[in-house]
Structures are given as C-alpha cells and as structure tokens.
Design a protein around this motif. Structure first.
Motif, mmCIF file in Angstrom:
data_model
loop_
_atom_site.group_PDB
_atom_site.id
_atom_site.type_symbol
_atom_site.label_atom_id
_atom_site.label_comp_id
_atom_site.label_asym_id
_atom_site.label_seq_id
_atom_site.Cartn_x
_atom_site.Cartn_y
_atom_site.Cartn_z
ATOM 1 N N VAL A 72 33.620 30.215 -39.479
ATOM 2 C CA VAL A 72 33.079 29.700 -40.745
ATOM 3 C C VAL A 72 32.481 30.885 -41.495
ATOM 4 O O VAL A 72 31.647 31.616 -40.951
ATOM 5 C CB VAL A 72 31.998 28.638 -40.513
ATOM 6 C CG1 VAL A 72 31.517 28.075 -41.854
ATOM 7 C CG2 VAL A 72 32.489 27.522 -39.612
ATOM 8 N N SER A 73 32.906 31.099 -42.724
ATOM 9 C CA SER A 73 32.389 32.209 -43.525
ATOM 10 C C SER A 73 32.352 31.805 -44.989
ATOM 11 O O SER A 73 32.977 30.825 -45.397
ATOM 12 C CB SER A 73 33.254 33.463 -43.339
ATOM 13 O OG SER A 73 34.581 33.221 -43.774
ATOM 14 N N ARG A 74 31.601 32.581 -45.756
ATOM 15 C CA ARG A 74 31.498 32.328 -47.188
ATOM 16 C C ARG A 74 32.093 33.518 -47.947
ATOM 17 O O ARG A 74 31.658 34.665 -47.744
ATOM 18 C CB ARG A 74 30.044 32.118 -47.595
ATOM 19 C CG ARG A 74 29.868 31.877 -49.093
ATOM 20 C CD ARG A 74 28.436 31.520 -49.421
ATOM 21 N NE ARG A 74 28.245 31.340 -50.850
ATOM 22 C CZ ARG A 74 27.142 30.847 -51.404
ATOM 23 N NH1 ARG A 74 26.158 30.488 -50.631
ATOM 24 N NH2 ARG A 74 27.050 30.729 -52.712
ATOM 25 N N LYS A 75 33.057 33.246 -48.803
ATOM 26 C CA LYS A 75 33.693 34.252 -49.645
ATOM 27 C C LYS A 75 33.385 33.945 -51.106
ATOM 28 O O LYS A 75 32.889 32.850 -51.434
ATOM 29 C CB LYS A 75 35.207 34.257 -49.418
ATOM 30 C CG LYS A 75 35.634 34.347 -47.960
ATOM 31 C CD LYS A 75 35.323 35.705 -47.371
ATOM 32 C CE LYS A 75 35.861 35.785 -45.938
ATOM 33 N NZ LYS A 75 35.516 37.076 -45.293
ATOM 34 N N PRO A 76 33.677 34.892 -52.014
ATOM 35 C CA PRO A 76 33.419 34.620 -53.441
ATOM 36 C C PRO A 76 34.136 33.368 -53.944
ATOM 37 O O PRO A 76 33.620 32.663 -54.826
ATOM 38 C CB PRO A 76 33.946 35.888 -54.131
ATOM 39 C CG PRO A 76 33.830 36.955 -53.097
ATOM 40 C CD PRO A 76 34.112 36.282 -51.784
ATOM 41 N N GLU A 77 35.328 33.072 -53.388
ATOM 42 C CA GLU A 77 36.081 31.915 -53.870
ATOM 43 C C GLU A 77 35.697 30.611 -53.176
ATOM 44 O O GLU A 77 36.141 29.536 -53.587
ATOM 45 C CB GLU A 77 37.581 32.159 -53.699
ATOM 46 C CG GLU A 77 38.056 32.228 -52.252
ATOM 47 C CD GLU A 77 37.965 33.642 -51.672
ATOM 48 O OE1 GLU A 77 37.182 34.442 -52.219
ATOM 49 O OE2 GLU A 77 38.663 33.923 -50.686
ATOM 50 N N GLY A 78 34.909 30.672 -52.121
ATOM 51 C CA GLY A 78 34.498 29.443 -51.441
ATOM 52 C C GLY A 78 34.282 29.657 -49.955
ATOM 53 O O GLY A 78 34.328 30.788 -49.449
ATOM 54 N N TYR A 79 34.007 28.559 -49.241
ATOM 55 C CA TYR A 79 33.844 28.613 -47.790
ATOM 56 C C TYR A 79 35.216 28.638 -47.115
ATOM 57 O O TYR A 79 36.123 27.916 -47.522
ATOM 58 C CB TYR A 79 33.059 27.391 -47.298
ATOM 59 C CG TYR A 79 31.630 27.348 -47.737
ATOM 60 C CD1 TYR A 79 31.223 26.477 -48.748
ATOM 61 C CD2 TYR A 79 30.675 28.160 -47.149
ATOM 62 C CE1 TYR A 79 29.904 26.429 -49.161
ATOM 63 C CE2 TYR A 79 29.346 28.117 -47.557
ATOM 64 C CZ TYR A 79 28.972 27.260 -48.560
ATOM 65 O OH TYR A 79 27.666 27.208 -48.966
#
Length: 453
Positions: A390-397
């Motif tokens: 599970v990670s968070r990127k600029p475009e979403g989770y």
C-alpha cells in the motif's frame, strides 16, 4: 482516536511499523522491542499472544501499556513475510472509564505544555463522575505523588470539588489564607504543599464534565491571561469528550440495532425450530411415519432459513467492523486469514505517513478485489510468496498484490466460467479507480489497484 491502533512486529518482535495511536498508547516508537513497548516486567513466554502469532496462530490476550493503570486487549495475526515472518496486532484500550482513558493518551503532552506556559509546578485534569458523585484526577503533569492522584473528592470538597459544584473558575494566591478557614477539606493541597492555583470547569451540554487546573508550591498570582489560556484548553477538552460521547452513543445504537435484528430474525427462527422439534418428538413417540417426514421437511426448511439469516448478520457485522477499524487494519486481517488458509508466505508493506490510512468510502469493494486476487493466487498461481503493498503516489493510492507464481497471459480470454477478473474491474470502476494486471507465463503476477485521492 482518529484511527484504529495497529502495530507490526518483525520476526524478533521489534516494531517495524505502527499507527500514531498505537505508538501513543504504548509510549513507544518504531525500532523498540515488544517488551519495551508493553512495559512487561516478566516475559510471558509461551502465553504471550505475540509469540503465539509468531508461530503461525492468531492469538489474543491482555497486555500492560505505557499509560498508567491502562491495559490493552491485543489481537495478533501472523505475517509470514521475508525473512522469518512477523506479527500484525490490533490494540484496544480496556478500562473501567473508557472516555477518560482514551483522552489521557493525548492530553498528557497538552498538560506538559500548559504547565510550562503558566510557569506552574503541576497541571491536572479531573473528571467528574456524576453517578458516583466524586471528582477523580485523571491526567496530571508535574511531580505528583501517586497516592495523591488516587484521592477522590466530593462536589464542594477541595479546589476541584468547589469548581464542579459552582461551575465557575476559581483562583487562590496564598492558600489557605485567601481560600478557606478549613484547610483539611483540601487534602491534595495539604499533601503537596500547594500555595497558588487556578482552575476552570470543563463543560458540555450535559453539565460539568470535570476541572482543568494549574498550581504552584510558592505564592503567586495567576492573571486574566492565564485564565483565558486555561479556558481555551478546557474548551478543547470539552469538545474532545463530547465527540467521544457521540461515538459511544453511535456504538450503542449499532449494538441495539444488531440485537433487534437477531431477535426479529435468528431468535424467531430458533424458537420456531424448537416447536417443530417438539412436534417431531411426538410423531416419533406415536410412530406416525407420514407425520415424521412432514416435520423433518419443515425442520430442514427452517434450518436453511436460519443459516441464511446467520450469514446475512455475519456479513453486516463484518462490514461494520472493517469500516470502523480502517482499511490498513482490514487488509492486515485479510492477509492473516489468507495465510492461515493457504500456508503461503505473506508480507504486508505499508508506505504511508505515520498514522495515515487510505481514505476510501468503498472499503468493502477494495477488500473484495484484494480477496479475489489472493484467491486467484491460491487456486492458480502455484506461488510460494505473496506481497501486499500500500503506497501513496501523486495520482492516488496504489494497492499491489505481487506473487512469484507461474503467471499467465492477460491477453488470453478467460475460461467460460471464470468471471473473477471482470468482477474485480467492475468493482474498481465503481470506486472510480483502475485495475491493472501485469503478468506473463513463468514471471508471476502483479495486480495493481489505483484509487483516487
């Protein structure tokens, strides 16, 4: 608390990740061993739920914690990740007065700051128990004897008791000369040698909840600015307590709703089943085969309806629980269940800020996608390891399920009776997200669910 307390240990039972609330409850930080985190004076060894979970079995039990007088209910599940496994645990504070205990974890640091700002020897928060008609010191900051904090005051007795009774602020500059002719009715002041104090009531719509105060062992004057500062903190405490009360009321309403459903559905079915079994017994005693067959058919029908009702209740209850604990905790529970089912090595990797959870209104759909992906690994992949990230990127989770199995060609149409991937994509569309499948024969599979922020 703002999220459910979740904590993850590695194979040496060292903390590798935790929600902010879990670290706050334990007074610990990442990198600490379990014994340091739970303040265990003697290791429980084979009885410890963490050690039992480390051996591959889900376990639960009571543990001490960093908060004085606080016990923690711990539910631990195994995580057989690289290299030798680990444990994910959910924490629940257990105490006679849940509201004050929960508030204590966050307020101690607030009181430390308040004591410094008001240049005082101590700061304290006392809660008023209207049922027992007593005032109890719940959270303190400063050098204070534990015996003193155990003192219970009646409304009107002592400094805090007077504020509870009058619902007004109170100050003293030269105790006891300017406050009372009977110093014995102020047992805490006498025991601690306090000379000056300032206190304000903590209020809600239901009345006085308690008292917030600061005190010094030397004579001094607390001015109006000190009073305003104290009142501002008291208002914040009142708001937090009211939110806890509303949360508790919501839980009670949910329990009442479930109890009503059990009564209206399951309980009625079981009562009807009892009557049918009595009729069946009479038919057996009278040796009436036709009646026996009739009653057996009715019993079978009622049992089928009861089983359907039980499954419905379980689905609703499980969904409610998962919604309340948050997605990360629900994913940990799902992965632990998959490990017990499959025996494969599993790993949960969460790359988020401390205390952050995935904000998503469709937790059930997310879990169904993850569960379907895991079951596909179990049925078809011939894998030995699975990693859930599970990670968070600029475009979403990003939620990724990675296995080291045989892989497949995503371009090939699925078998006629295989609808799993199509349903997963439909769920992703319903969430406003996207599902991506990366695989090839002999290279394993990566399933990625992208959720919008």
């Amino acid at each position: 608390m703002d999220e459910h307390p979740v904590i993850i240990f590695d194979h040496d039972l060292r903390i590798t990740g935790a929600s902010a609330s879990a670290l706050e409850i334990l007074g610990a930080r990442v990198g600490k061993r379990c014994r340091e985190a739970f303040r265990c004076t003697d290791c429980a060894g084979e009885v410890c739920p963490l050690r039992r979970a480390l051996r591959g079995n889900a376990a639960d039990g009571r543990m001490p914690a960093g908060l004085p007088g606080t016990r923690v209910l711990l539910a631990a599940s195994p995580l057989a990740g690289e290299p030798r496994g680990g444990v994910a645990a959910l924490l629940t504070i257990e105490g006679e007065d849940p509201e004050p205990v929960i508030l204590s974890s966050g307020l101690r640091r607030v009181l430390d700051t308040l004591r410094e700002m008001l240049r005082s020897d101590l700061a304290a928060l006392a809660f008023y128990d209207s049922r027992a008609q007593e005032v109890r010191w719940q959270v303190t900051s400063g050098n204070l004897s534990p015996d003193v904090t155990a003192i219970r005051l009646r409304p009107g007795q002592g400094f805090a008791g007077r504020i509870v009774l009058s619902d007004l602020p109170l100050r003293t500059f030269r105790f006891p000369d300017d406050l009372t002719d009977d110093p014995r009715s102020y047992p805490i002041f006498l025991a601690e040698g306090l000379k000056a104090a300032i206190g304000v009531p903590v209020r809600s719509e239901r009345g006085v909840l308690g008292v917030l105060m600061a005190a010094s062992r030397t004579e001094r004057e607390y001015d109006d600015a000190d009073l305003a500062c104290l009142q501002e903190v008291a208002d914040s405490v009142s708001l937090a307590a009211e939110m806890m009360r509303l949360h508790d009321e919501a839980l009670r309403r949910e329990r009442a709703r479930l109890a009503q459903e059990v009564h209206d559905g399951l309980s009625q079915n079981l009562f009807g089943l009892q009557l049918l079994l009595q009729d069946l017994q009479e038919s057996l005693l009278t040796d009436s085969p036709s009646r026996v067959e009739e009653h057996l058919s009715a019993v079978t029908q009622v049992l089928g309806g009861t089983l359907t009702e039980v499954r419905r209740l379980i689905r609703r209850l499980r969904g409610s629980m998962q919604q309340s604990i948050g997605l990360i905790a629900a994913l940990a529970d799902t992965l632990a269940h998959f490990y017990r089912l499959s025996g494969l090595q599993v790993e949960l990797a969460v790359d988020l800020e401390p205390g952050e959870d995935v904000v998503c209104s469709g937790i059930q759909d997310v879990l169904r996608i993850v569960q379907e992906a895991l079951m596909n690994v179990h049925r078809h992949a011939r894998a030995t390891r699975v990693r859930l990230g599970v990670s968070r990127k600029p475009e979403g989770y990003h939620l990724t399920i990675v296995d080291d199995g045989c892989g497949f060609d995503p371009a090939q149409p699925p078998a006629e009776d295989h609808y799993g991937l199509a349903i997963m994509r439909e769920r992703a569309d319903r969430l406003g997200g996207r599902l991506r499948i990366d695989s090839a024969p002999g290279r394993g599979t990566v399933v990625t669910l992208l959720l919008p922020l």
